[in-house]
Motif scaffolding. Structure first.
Motif, short mmCIF file in Angstrom:
data_model
loop_
_atom_site.label_atom_id
_atom_site.label_comp_id
_atom_site.label_asym_id
_atom_site.label_seq_id
_atom_site.Cartn_x
_atom_site.Cartn_y
_atom_site.Cartn_z
N TYR A 185 0.60 -1.01 -0.24
CA TYR A 185 -0.28 -0.04 -0.39
C TYR A 185 0.80 1.42 -0.01
CZ TYR A 185 -3.31 -3.74 1.18
OH TYR A 185 -3.92 -4.84 1.73
N THR A 186 2.06 0.87 -0.57
CA THR A 186 2.97 2.15 -0.28
C THR A 186 4.05 3.20 -1.69
OG1 THR A 186 3.30 1.09 2.54
CG2 THR A 186 5.58 3.11 1.12
N MET A 187 3.45 4.36 -1.80
CA MET A 187 4.20 4.87 -2.62
C MET A 187 4.76 5.61 -2.13
SD MET A 187 1.81 7.08 -5.74
CE MET A 187 1.52 5.43 -5.77
N VAL A 188 6.11 6.01 -3.47
CA VAL A 188 7.54 6.74 -2.98
C VAL A 188 6.59 8.01 -3.05
CG1 VAL A 188 9.43 7.70 -2.90
CG2 VAL A 188 9.23 5.17 -2.28
N LEU A 189 6.93 9.42 -2.14
CA LEU A 189 6.64 10.44 -2.93
C LEU A 189 7.59 11.63 -2.65
CD1 LEU A 189 4.75 12.54 -4.11
CD2 LEU A 189 3.93 13.17 -1.56
N PHE A 190 8.11 11.58 -3.81
CA PHE A 190 9.77 12.78 -3.60
C PHE A 190 9.51 14.13 -3.73
CE2 PHE A 190 11.62 8.79 -5.65
CZ PHE A 190 12.42 8.50 -4.80
N THR A 191 9.37 15.20 -2.99
CA THR A 191 9.45 16.15 -2.82
C THR A 191 10.49 16.78 -3.31
OG1 THR A 191 9.77 16.80 -0.33
CG2 THR A 191 7.90 16.03 -0.92
N ARG A 192 10.38 18.61 -3.66
CA ARG A 192 11.80 19.52 -4.29
C ARG A 192 12.36 19.23 -5.04
NH1 ARG A 192 14.07 22.30 0.01
NH2 ARG A 192 12.75 22.50 1.77
N GLY A 193 11.26 18.45 -5.88
CA GLY A 193 10.91 18.46 -7.72
C GLY A 193 11.09 19.21 -8.73
#
Length: 283
Positions: free
Chosen positions: A135-143
Protein backbone atom coordinates in the motif's frame (compact mmCIF):
# COMPACT_ATOMS: atom_id res chain seq x y z
CA UNK A 1 -20.25 2.70 -26.49
CA UNK A 2 -18.17 4.36 -23.77
CA UNK A 3 -14.43 4.71 -24.30
CA UNK A 4 -11.91 2.95 -22.05
CA UNK A 5 -10.70 6.36 -20.86
CA UNK A 6 -14.24 7.23 -19.75
CA UNK A 7 -14.63 3.88 -17.93
CA UNK A 8 -11.31 4.43 -16.15
CA UNK A 9 -12.42 7.94 -15.22
CA UNK A 10 -15.67 6.66 -13.69
CA UNK A 11 -13.85 3.89 -11.79
CA UNK A 12 -11.20 6.35 -10.63
CA UNK A 13 -13.82 8.85 -9.48
CA UNK A 14 -15.57 6.21 -7.38
CA UNK A 15 -12.26 5.23 -5.83
CA UNK A 16 -11.55 8.84 -4.89
CA UNK A 17 -14.89 9.27 -3.12
CA UNK A 18 -13.51 7.63 0.01
CA UNK A 19 -9.73 7.74 -0.32
CA UNK A 20 -7.63 7.63 2.83
CA UNK A 21 -3.99 8.70 2.54
CA UNK A 22 -1.35 8.61 5.28
CA UNK A 23 1.81 10.69 4.93
CA UNK A 24 4.88 9.10 6.51
CA UNK A 25 8.54 10.06 6.44
CA UNK A 26 11.41 11.72 8.20
CA UNK A 27 11.08 15.09 9.90
CA UNK A 28 11.33 17.93 7.37
CA UNK A 29 10.67 15.75 4.31
CA UNK A 30 7.72 17.90 3.24
CA UNK A 31 4.75 15.84 4.46
CA UNK A 32 2.58 18.79 5.51
CA UNK A 33 3.28 20.70 2.29
CA UNK A 34 2.43 17.60 0.26
CA UNK A 35 -0.84 17.21 2.18
CA UNK A 36 -1.75 20.79 1.28
CA UNK A 37 -0.88 20.16 -2.38
CA UNK A 38 -3.08 17.04 -2.45
CA UNK A 39 -6.04 18.77 -0.79
CA UNK A 40 -5.43 21.99 -2.77
CA UNK A 41 -5.49 24.25 0.27
CA UNK A 42 -3.53 25.46 3.30
CA UNK A 43 -4.85 22.96 5.82
CA UNK A 44 -1.67 21.62 7.37
CA UNK A 45 0.86 23.93 9.01
CA UNK A 46 4.02 23.91 6.94
CA UNK A 47 7.57 24.29 8.22
CA UNK A 48 9.78 26.50 6.10
CA UNK A 49 13.55 26.73 6.48
CA UNK A 50 13.39 30.38 7.53
CA UNK A 51 10.46 30.06 9.95
CA UNK A 52 10.24 29.00 13.58
CA UNK A 53 7.03 27.01 13.08
CA UNK A 54 7.52 23.64 14.84
CA UNK A 55 7.53 20.40 12.88
CA UNK A 56 4.47 18.15 13.07
CA UNK A 57 4.69 16.19 16.33
CA UNK A 58 1.06 15.11 16.60
CA UNK A 59 -1.35 13.43 14.21
CA UNK A 60 -3.32 15.79 12.00
CA UNK A 61 -6.24 14.91 9.78
CA UNK A 62 -8.02 16.93 7.09
CA UNK A 63 -10.64 16.08 4.48
CA UNK A 64 -11.62 17.59 1.16
CA UNK A 65 -14.04 16.25 -1.48
CA UNK A 66 -14.10 12.74 -0.02
CA UNK A 67 -10.31 12.55 0.29
CA UNK A 68 -8.81 12.15 3.77
CA UNK A 69 -5.16 12.96 4.45
CA UNK A 70 -3.45 12.09 7.75
CA UNK A 71 -0.15 13.79 8.52
CA UNK A 72 2.11 11.88 10.92
CA UNK A 73 4.94 12.99 13.23
CA UNK A 74 8.36 12.74 11.64
CA UNK A 75 10.82 10.09 12.65
CA UNK A 76 13.57 11.54 14.87
CA UNK A 77 11.52 14.61 15.78
CA UNK A 78 13.52 16.20 18.61
CA UNK A 79 10.38 17.45 20.40
CA UNK A 80 8.99 14.02 21.26
CA UNK A 81 10.39 10.80 22.68
CA UNK A 82 10.42 7.43 20.94
CA UNK A 83 7.53 6.17 23.11
CA UNK A 84 5.47 9.29 22.38
CA UNK A 85 6.15 8.85 18.68
CA UNK A 86 4.84 5.28 18.79
CA UNK A 87 1.71 6.43 20.62
CA UNK A 88 1.10 9.15 18.04
CA UNK A 89 1.62 6.74 15.15
CA UNK A 90 -0.99 4.44 16.67
CA UNK A 91 -3.38 7.39 16.92
CA UNK A 92 -2.74 8.15 13.26
CA UNK A 93 -3.69 4.59 12.30
CA UNK A 94 -6.86 4.87 14.39
CA UNK A 95 -7.67 8.20 12.70
CA UNK A 96 -7.69 6.41 9.35
CA UNK A 97 -10.15 3.70 10.45
CA UNK A 98 -10.93 1.34 8.82
CA UNK A 99 -7.39 1.94 7.48
CA UNK A 100 -5.42 3.90 4.84
CA UNK A 101 -5.58 2.93 1.18
CA UNK A 102 -2.23 4.58 0.53
CA UNK A 103 0.94 5.26 2.51
CA UNK A 104 2.86 8.08 0.89
CA UNK A 105 6.50 7.76 1.94
CA UNK A 106 7.74 11.33 1.56
CA UNK A 107 11.43 11.83 0.69
CA UNK A 108 13.29 14.97 -0.35
CA UNK A 109 15.15 14.87 -3.63
CA UNK A 110 17.58 17.61 -2.67
CA UNK A 111 19.02 15.66 0.29
CA UNK A 112 21.65 12.99 -0.20
CA UNK A 113 20.22 9.55 0.53
CA UNK A 114 22.86 8.38 3.00
CA UNK A 115 22.95 5.16 5.03
CA UNK A 116 21.40 7.12 7.91
CA UNK A 117 18.51 8.22 5.67
CA UNK A 118 18.11 4.67 4.43
CA UNK A 119 18.02 3.26 7.99
CA UNK A 120 15.47 5.91 9.02
CA UNK A 121 13.18 4.95 6.15
CA UNK A 122 13.68 1.29 7.01
CA UNK A 123 12.57 1.93 10.61
CA UNK A 124 9.51 3.87 9.41
CA UNK A 125 8.41 1.05 7.10
CA UNK A 126 9.19 -1.57 9.75
CA UNK A 127 6.77 0.18 12.10
CA UNK A 128 3.89 -0.77 9.78
CA UNK A 129 5.17 -4.22 8.82
CA UNK A 130 5.95 -5.94 5.53
CA UNK A 131 2.30 -5.97 4.43
CA UNK A 132 2.37 -2.17 4.25
CA UNK A 133 4.65 -2.44 1.18
CA UNK A 134 1.60 -3.33 -0.91
CA UNK A 135 0.00 0.00 0.00
CA UNK A 136 3.07 2.24 -0.12
CA UNK A 137 4.16 4.71 -2.78
CA UNK A 138 7.26 6.91 -2.63
CA UNK A 139 6.52 10.62 -3.00
CA UNK A 140 9.61 12.66 -3.85
CA UNK A 141 9.42 16.33 -2.87
CA UNK A 142 11.53 19.30 -4.04
CA UNK A 143 11.00 18.21 -7.64
CA UNK A 144 12.03 21.71 -8.71
CA UNK A 145 15.57 20.89 -7.52
CA UNK A 146 15.89 17.96 -9.91
CA UNK A 147 17.92 18.84 -13.01
CA UNK A 148 17.43 15.52 -14.81
CA UNK A 149 14.60 13.06 -15.55
CA UNK A 150 13.52 11.14 -12.45
CA UNK A 151 14.14 7.78 -14.17
CA UNK A 152 17.76 8.70 -14.83
CA UNK A 153 18.13 10.04 -11.30
CA UNK A 154 16.93 6.74 -9.82
CA UNK A 155 19.21 4.74 -12.10
CA UNK A 156 22.19 6.71 -10.76
CA UNK A 157 21.10 6.37 -7.10
CA UNK A 158 21.18 2.67 -6.26
CA UNK A 159 19.82 2.96 -2.70
CA UNK A 160 16.84 5.09 -3.74
CA UNK A 161 16.19 2.74 -6.62
CA UNK A 162 16.13 -0.22 -4.19
CA UNK A 163 13.62 1.63 -2.02
CA UNK A 164 11.35 2.32 -4.99
CA UNK A 165 11.53 -1.33 -6.01
CA UNK A 166 10.59 -2.34 -2.46
CA UNK A 167 7.45 -0.23 -2.97
CA UNK A 168 6.59 -2.17 -6.15
CA UNK A 169 8.23 0.54 -8.32
CA UNK A 170 5.52 3.05 -7.38
CA UNK A 171 6.66 6.66 -7.06
CA UNK A 172 5.70 10.21 -7.91
CA UNK A 173 7.41 13.61 -7.88
CA UNK A 174 5.95 16.78 -6.32
CA UNK A 175 6.92 20.39 -6.58
CA UNK A 176 5.09 21.85 -3.58
CA UNK A 177 6.14 25.39 -4.50
CA UNK A 178 4.05 25.18 -7.65
CA UNK A 179 0.78 23.46 -6.77
CA UNK A 180 -0.24 22.52 -10.29
CA UNK A 181 -3.39 20.44 -10.60
CA UNK A 182 -1.70 18.17 -13.15
CA UNK A 183 0.82 16.70 -10.69
CA UNK A 184 -2.00 15.95 -8.23
CA UNK A 185 -4.18 14.35 -10.91
CA UNK A 186 -1.27 12.18 -12.01
CA UNK A 187 -0.73 11.11 -8.39
CA UNK A 188 -4.41 10.17 -8.07
CA UNK A 189 -4.16 8.09 -11.26
CA UNK A 190 -1.26 6.14 -9.77
CA UNK A 191 -3.15 5.70 -6.51
CA UNK A 192 -6.23 4.38 -8.29
CA UNK A 193 -4.08 1.92 -10.22
CA UNK A 194 -2.51 0.72 -6.97
CA UNK A 195 -5.91 0.37 -5.31
CA UNK A 196 -7.18 -1.67 -8.26
CA UNK A 197 -4.13 -3.93 -7.98
CA UNK A 198 -4.95 -4.39 -4.27
CA UNK A 199 -8.58 -5.26 -5.06
CA UNK A 200 -9.61 -1.98 -3.42
CA UNK A 201 -8.48 -3.41 -0.09
CA UNK A 202 -6.77 -1.20 2.46
CA UNK A 203 -4.23 -1.50 5.24
CA UNK A 204 -5.99 -2.49 8.46
CA UNK A 205 -5.59 -1.99 12.20
CA UNK A 206 -5.07 -5.74 12.54
CA UNK A 207 -2.07 -5.53 10.21
CA UNK A 208 -0.66 -2.72 12.34
CA UNK A 209 -1.19 -4.63 15.59
CA UNK A 210 0.52 -7.69 14.08
CA UNK A 211 3.49 -5.54 12.99
CA UNK A 212 3.78 -4.06 16.49
CA UNK A 213 3.62 -7.52 18.04
CA UNK A 214 6.49 -8.71 15.85
CA UNK A 215 8.51 -5.64 16.78
CA UNK A 216 8.04 -6.29 20.49
CA UNK A 217 9.08 -9.91 20.00
CA UNK A 218 12.23 -8.83 18.16
CA UNK A 219 13.05 -6.32 20.91
CA UNK A 220 12.64 -9.02 23.57
CA UNK A 221 14.89 -11.52 21.78
CA UNK A 222 18.22 -9.86 22.74
CA UNK A 223 17.27 -9.83 26.44
CA UNK A 224 16.19 -13.47 26.27
CA UNK A 225 19.43 -14.33 24.51
CA UNK A 226 21.37 -12.49 27.20
CA UNK A 227 19.48 -14.35 29.94
CA UNK A 228 20.18 -17.66 28.21
CA UNK A 229 23.86 -16.75 27.93
CA UNK A 230 24.02 -15.87 31.62
CA UNK A 231 22.22 -19.13 32.47
CA UNK A 232 24.63 -21.10 30.32
CA UNK A 233 27.65 -19.54 32.02
CA UNK A 234 26.05 -20.34 35.38
CA UNK A 235 25.75 -24.02 34.44
CA UNK A 236 29.33 -24.04 33.16
CA UNK A 237 30.50 -22.52 36.46
CA UNK A 238 28.69 -25.16 38.52
CA UNK A 239 30.14 -27.95 36.35
CA UNK A 240 33.66 -26.52 36.79
CA UNK A 241 33.22 -26.35 40.58
CA UNK A 242 31.98 -29.96 40.66
CA UNK A 243 34.93 -31.12 38.56
CA UNK A 244 37.36 -29.29 40.86
CA UNK A 245 35.78 -30.92 43.93
CA UNK A 246 35.96 -34.34 42.28
CA UNK A 247 39.61 -33.74 41.36
CA UNK A 248 40.45 -32.75 44.94
CA UNK A 249 38.69 -35.83 46.31
CA UNK A 250 40.51 -38.06 43.84
CA UNK A 251 43.86 -36.52 44.83
CA UNK A 252 43.10 -37.01 48.51
CA UNK A 253 42.04 -40.60 47.95
CA UNK A 254 45.12 -41.20 45.84
CA UNK A 255 47.39 -39.75 48.55
CA UNK A 256 45.64 -41.87 51.19
CA UNK A 257 46.14 -45.05 49.19
CA UNK A 258 49.79 -44.16 48.59
CA UNK A 259 50.35 -43.63 52.33
CA UNK A 260 48.71 -46.97 53.12
CA UNK A 261 50.81 -48.72 50.49
CA UNK A 262 54.04 -47.18 51.84
CA UNK A 263 53.09 -48.23 55.33
CA UNK A 264 52.45 -51.76 54.20
CA UNK A 265 55.75 -51.88 52.29
CA UNK A 266 57.58 -50.49 55.35
CA UNK A 267 56.08 -53.17 57.57
CA UNK A 268 57.04 -55.83 55.09
CA UNK A 269 60.69 -54.67 54.93
CA UNK A 270 61.38 -54.65 58.67
CA UNK A 271 63.85 -57.43 59.61
CA UNK A 272 62.56 -60.16 61.95
CA UNK A 273 64.81 -61.26 64.81
CA UNK A 274 64.12 -64.62 66.25
CA UNK A 275 64.88 -65.29 69.86
CA UNK A 276 64.33 -68.19 71.96
CA UNK A 277 61.40 -66.77 73.78
CA UNK A 278 59.57 -65.30 70.74
CA UNK A 279 59.77 -63.20 67.70
CA UNK A 280 60.82 -59.59 67.96
CA UNK A 281 60.64 -56.90 65.32
CA UNK A 282 63.51 -54.52 65.01
CA UNK A 283 62.44 -50.94 65.29
Amino acid sequence: MKSMAYVEFVIGSSFLQDLRIMLIGKTGAGKSASGNTILKGKMFKEKHDFESVPYTNTCQKHQQNGITVIDTPGKFDTDISEDQLKEEMEKCVNMSVPGPHVFLLVIRLDVRFTDEEKNTVKLILKNFGEMADDYTMVLFTRGDQLNKPIDKFLTENIQMNELVRQCKSRYHVFNNKNQKAKQVDELFEKMVKMMMENGREHYTNMMYMEAQKRQREEEERPSLKEENTIGLWGVVGVVIVILIVIAIVMVCLSEGKTADWKAQVGEARRPIIKKDKGIFFKC
